[in-house]
Design a protein around this motif. Sequence first.
Motif, PDB file in Angstrom:
ATOM      1  N   CYS A 284      50.202  20.823  44.416  1.00  6.04           N
ATOM      2  CA  CYS A 284      49.738  22.118  44.709  1.00  6.04           C
ATOM      3  C   CYS A 284      48.243  22.141  44.551  1.00  6.04           C
ATOM      4  CB  CYS A 284      50.236  22.844  43.865  1.00  6.04           C
ATOM      5  SG  CYS A 284      52.244  23.326  43.750  1.00  6.04           S
ATOM      6  N   THR A 288      48.398  17.604  49.668  1.00  7.71           N
ATOM      7  CA  THR A 288      48.584  17.633  51.064  1.00  7.71           C
ATOM      8  C   THR A 288      47.534  18.610  51.757  1.00  7.71           C
ATOM      9  OG1 THR A 288      50.393  18.045  52.807  1.00  7.71           O
ATOM     10  CG2 THR A 288      50.280  19.818  50.813  1.00  7.71           C
ATOM     11  N   THR A 290      47.698  21.526  53.191  1.00  6.55           N
ATOM     12  CA  THR A 290      47.735  22.987  52.720  1.00  6.55           C
ATOM     13  C   THR A 290      47.649  23.139  51.075  1.00  6.55           C
ATOM     14  OG1 THR A 290      50.318  22.619  51.998  1.00  6.55           O
ATOM     15  CG2 THR A 290      49.741  23.401  54.523  1.00  6.55           C
ATOM     16  N   SER A 291      47.275  22.162  50.407  1.00  6.35           N
ATOM     17  CA  SER A 291      46.830  22.188  49.214  1.00  6.35           C
ATOM     18  C   SER A 291      45.527  23.237  48.890  1.00  6.35           C
ATOM     19  CB  SER A 291      46.662  21.122  48.579  1.00  6.35           C
ATOM     20  OG  SER A 291      45.383  20.425  49.039  1.00  6.35           O
ATOM     21  N   ARG A 292      45.374  23.495  47.625  1.00  8.42           N
ATOM     22  CA  ARG A 292      44.223  24.663  47.339  1.00  8.42           C
ATOM     23  C   ARG A 292      42.962  23.869  47.759  1.00  8.42           C
ATOM     24  NH1 ARG A 292      44.426  28.889  42.593  1.00  8.42           N
ATOM     25  NH2 ARG A 292      46.662  29.611  43.115  1.00  8.42           N
ATOM     26  N   ASP A 294      42.052  21.269  49.754  1.00 16.15           N
ATOM     27  CA  ASP A 294      41.896  21.271  51.331  1.00 16.15           C
ATOM     28  C   ASP A 294      41.501  22.663  51.963  1.00 16.15           C
ATOM     29  OD1 ASP A 294      41.908  18.618  51.712  1.00 16.15           O
ATOM     30  OD2 ASP A 294      43.468  18.825  53.388  1.00 16.15           O
ATOM     31  N   ARG A 295      42.431  23.407  51.253  1.00 14.40           N
ATOM     32  CA  ARG A 295      42.014  24.893  51.987  1.00 14.40           C
ATOM     33  C   ARG A 295      40.828  25.435  51.737  1.00 14.40           C
ATOM     34  NH1 ARG A 295      46.429  27.248  49.537  1.00 14.40           N
ATOM     35  NH2 ARG A 295      45.114  28.566  47.975  1.00 14.40           N
ATOM     36  N   GLU A 299      39.284  23.703  55.201  1.00 19.52           N
ATOM     37  CA  GLU A 299      39.515  24.550  56.247  1.00 19.52           C
ATOM     38  C   GLU A 299      38.474  25.834  56.243  1.00 19.52           C
ATOM     39  OE1 GLU A 299      41.872  24.454  58.384  1.00 19.52           O
ATOM     40  OE2 GLU A 299      42.738  22.660  57.380  1.00 19.52           O
ATOM     41  N   GLU A 365      53.270  28.439  46.559  1.00 23.44           N
ATOM     42  CA  GLU A 365      52.919  27.219  46.498  1.00 23.44           C
ATOM     43  C   GLU A 365      53.987  26.287  45.703  1.00 23.44           C
ATOM     44  OE1 GLU A 365      47.976  27.568  46.046  1.00 23.44           O
ATOM     45  OE2 GLU A 365      49.176  28.307  44.402  1.00 23.44           O
ATOM     46  N   VAL A 368      56.634  25.699  48.184  1.00 19.48           N
ATOM     47  CA  VAL A 368      56.344  24.699  49.135  1.00 19.48           C
ATOM     48  C   VAL A 368      56.191  23.349  48.652  1.00 19.48           C
ATOM     49  CG1 VAL A 368      54.604  23.962  50.989  1.00 19.48           C
ATOM     50  CG2 VAL A 368      55.276  26.432  50.609  1.00 19.48           C
ATOM     51  N   ASN A 372      58.464  19.927  49.913  1.00 18.46           N
ATOM     52  CA  ASN A 372      57.786  18.932  50.299  1.00 18.46           C
ATOM     53  C   ASN A 372      58.113  17.660  49.540  1.00 18.46           C
ATOM     54  OD1 ASN A 372      56.786  20.449  52.435  1.00 18.46           O
ATOM     55  ND2 ASN A 372      54.637  20.449  51.484  1.00 18.46           N
TER      56      ASN A 372
END
Length: 461
Positions: A284, A288, A290-292, A294-295, A299, A365, A368, A372
């Motif tokens: 989480c 990946t 969509t992880s914190r 990376d977000r 992003e 979270e 997901v 995965n």
Amino acid sequence: MELHPQPVGGQPKPWKFPAPDRGTLPNGLTVLRCHRPGQQVVAVEVNLIAPLDAEPEGLDGVATIMARALSEGTDKHSAEEFAAELERCGATLDAHADHPGVRVSLEVPASRLAKALGLLADALRAPAFPDSEVDRLVRNRLDEIPHELANPARRASMALSKELFPAESRMSRPRQGTEKTVERIDAGAVRAFYEAHVRPATATVVIVGDFTGVDLDTALADTLGAWTGAAAEPRPMPPITADDTGRVVIVDRPGAVQTQLLIGRIGADRHDRVWPAQVLGTYCLGGTLTSRLDRVLREEKGYTYGVRAFGQVLRSAPSSAPGGAVGAAMLAISGSVATDVTGPALADLWQVLRTLAAEGLTDEERDVAVQNLVGVAPLRYETAAAVAGTLADQVEQFLPDDFQAQLYARLAETGTVEATAAAVNAFPVDRLVTVLVGDAEQIAGPVGELGIGQVTVVTGQ
């Protein structure tokens, strides 16, 4: 025009990680076999208990040279002939050394399995270790070292190991040796290491694939079963100790346009009951896109192409070891950012960790992550090599044969609160060693202002 009817999906079938059949050959070799219908490329993994901490003092890297030299000729074939025989089988043979021991990997079409097992057995039973081939492998290894030192990610990994572990620990030094130690290795040292540690009684072979029409018992008996060697007492395992006092080490690379980040500490291995929650929480945090991490860093801020959090087992021990299990895993966060945003990126990374501790993960979270990790497992283990590799990892880490199957069940049962606690405990903001490979003149000041630990600058060589 008559069209073929559209295919209709069938009912999904329950999936579980394959369970191997375990046995022992008369020579003491442990065998795990797993019949996988349709897998016409058979995968074989051999675990040899020849750990890096068994390397003689001053010869770091001899295990790696020995592993590479196993396929450089036997008592039956020269190095060129051995390579040609493998090619005729359509087989590949690889070997590498790591802290737990040496791993030898073979892949071959099922129709040529018996022949390839014979070549594998020859490599294990009677490697030639010719002086000329060992010398060539030593030269090759010496040529690799400057490239590794020039690679920011590899350099960061070396620096983190040096920082975390005491100087006398083998884990503090490069796995494949340094220029100083590798240049001392010769064929005599390789033969001595082989004779001291490689024998069937302490080895395990994992074989996975479609055995339809293959007399596997006979093939094993005629090849690996002919390998002989004396028994050996179990080696004592030194305890794993590490200093995770919060601090920053900058490996100076003047003019670097990026900073390589590696932030880590030592934590629980797979024998610990917290492992499933730790896997889930770490995923989480940074498993990946969509992880914190990376977000926020990718992003929202655009600092990086990606940041990952992970746990990698370094070495495990049986629970019967003196004092209990002495295993450990490296818990780390890695990535790279532009030099001019190194300070802000680290500040935001630490804020992500603090927010995680204060607010926890969300149920979304967690859900997901479970989907995965558990949902894609059947795809992850479509090949025989993937199954064999995981089974060999279990052997190497002294885990039960059903560990991976049980892990997926436990991941699915792990709740959000438990995953949060495991992630927070894995990455405490005041107990992380941060290694930065980059331009110290530009990044030391901004990083020092963050208050995440004393900053030390070392040469990039």
